[in-house]
Design a protein around this motif. Sequence first.
Motif, PDB file in Angstrom:
ATOM      1  N   LYS A   9      44.997  42.209  32.370  1.00 40.12           N
ATOM      2  CA  LYS A   9      44.329  42.758  33.555  1.00 40.12           C
ATOM      3  C   LYS A   9      43.153  41.875  33.968  1.00 40.12           C
ATOM      4  O   LYS A   9      42.986  41.573  35.152  1.00 40.12           O
ATOM      5  N   GLN A  13      42.997  39.883  37.446  1.00 45.60           N
ATOM      6  CA  GLN A  13      41.902  40.115  38.389  1.00 45.60           C
ATOM      7  C   GLN A  13      41.228  38.798  38.771  1.00 45.60           C
ATOM      8  O   GLN A  13      40.922  38.566  39.942  1.00 45.60           O
ATOM      9  N   GLU A  17      41.088  37.208  42.369  1.00 48.55           N
ATOM     10  CA  GLU A  17      39.720  37.019  42.864  1.00 48.55           C
ATOM     11  C   GLU A  17      39.524  35.611  43.437  1.00 48.55           C
ATOM     12  O   GLU A  17      38.809  35.428  44.414  1.00 48.55           O
ATOM     13  N   SER A  25      48.102  36.218  46.375  1.00 46.49           N
ATOM     14  CA  SER A  25      48.468  37.607  46.659  1.00 46.49           C
ATOM     15  C   SER A  25      49.870  37.683  47.250  1.00 46.49           C
ATOM     16  O   SER A  25      50.637  38.594  46.925  1.00 46.49           O
ATOM     17  N   SER A  96      47.871  47.898  41.721  1.00 43.47           N
ATOM     18  CA  SER A  96      46.504  48.397  41.838  1.00 43.47           C
ATOM     19  C   SER A  96      45.515  47.268  42.127  1.00 43.47           C
ATOM     20  O   SER A  96      44.588  47.440  42.917  1.00 43.47           O
ATOM     21  N   ILE A  97      45.702  46.122  41.524  1.00 48.00           N
ATOM     22  CA  ILE A  97      44.802  44.993  41.765  1.00 48.00           C
ATOM     23  C   ILE A  97      44.962  44.466  43.188  1.00 48.00           C
ATOM     24  O   ILE A  97      43.971  44.188  43.871  1.00 48.00           O
ATOM     25  N   TYR A  99      46.053  46.208  45.723  1.00 46.87           N
ATOM     26  CA  TYR A  99      45.549  47.254  46.605  1.00 46.87           C
ATOM     27  C   TYR A  99      44.023  47.222  46.682  1.00 46.87           C
ATOM     28  O   TYR A  99      43.444  47.335  47.764  1.00 46.87           O
ATOM     29  N   SER A 100      43.376  47.039  45.546  1.00 47.39           N
ATOM     30  CA  SER A 100      41.911  46.994  45.555  1.00 47.39           C
ATOM     31  C   SER A 100      41.409  45.754  46.291  1.00 47.39           C
ATOM     32  O   SER A 100      40.389  45.809  46.969  1.00 47.39           O
ATOM     33  N   LYS A 101      42.123  44.643  46.199  1.00 48.56           N
ATOM     34  CA  LYS A 101      41.743  43.433  46.946  1.00 48.56           C
ATOM     35  C   LYS A 101      41.907  43.684  48.442  1.00 48.56           C
ATOM     36  O   LYS A 101      41.042  43.342  49.242  1.00 48.56           O
ATOM     37  N   TYR A 102      43.002  44.314  48.813  1.00 45.50           N
ATOM     38  CA  TYR A 102      43.263  44.628  50.211  1.00 45.50           C
ATOM     39  C   TYR A 102      42.202  45.577  50.764  1.00 45.50           C
ATOM     40  O   TYR A 102      41.692  45.383  51.857  1.00 45.50           O
ATOM     41  N   ARG A 103      41.864  46.608  49.992  1.00 44.13           N
ATOM     42  CA  ARG A 103      40.836  47.571  50.415  1.00 44.13           C
ATOM     43  C   ARG A 103      39.479  46.902  50.591  1.00 44.13           C
ATOM     44  O   ARG A 103      38.783  47.128  51.555  1.00 44.13           O
ATOM     45  N   SER A 104      39.092  46.068  49.624  1.00 40.20           N
ATOM     46  CA  SER A 104      37.773  45.414  49.715  1.00 40.20           C
ATOM     47  C   SER A 104      37.743  44.414  50.860  1.00 40.20           C
ATOM     48  O   SER A 104      36.721  44.247  51.510  1.00 40.20           O
TER      49      SER A 104
END
Length: 109
Positions: A9, A13, A17, A25, A96-97, A99-104
């Motif tokens: 993980k 990340q 990042e 991605s 999840s990783i 998705y969190s990149k997309y959200r941020s």
Amino acid sequence: MDSIRSKIKQRLQKFVELDTSGLRSSVLSFFLKEKNVTVDDLYEAIKTKFNISRSSVASMVGYIHSKLGILRAYKESYKTHMVYTLKDEYVDLIKSILYSKYRSANLDT
């Protein structure tokens, strides 16, 4: 098992990042979408969106396979290309990783 998953993980990340162009991605998303992927399949899918050579794609897939440890590789015979698939136990982690990149990214704009 949890320690291996947490190490993967962290590596994943960091990998996402450092993705400034969106290439990493896109590669991970392609693996999520397609079950069996060869380097040629991946290259054909992303060459129009990114200015990248086939050898660079092969290098990235090799890195993801060896360093991140989220891919399984096999050959049906010595004459065929290597086929890569995502390990089932990491699909949720990748989603999840990403998705969190997309959200941020959307929160920053």
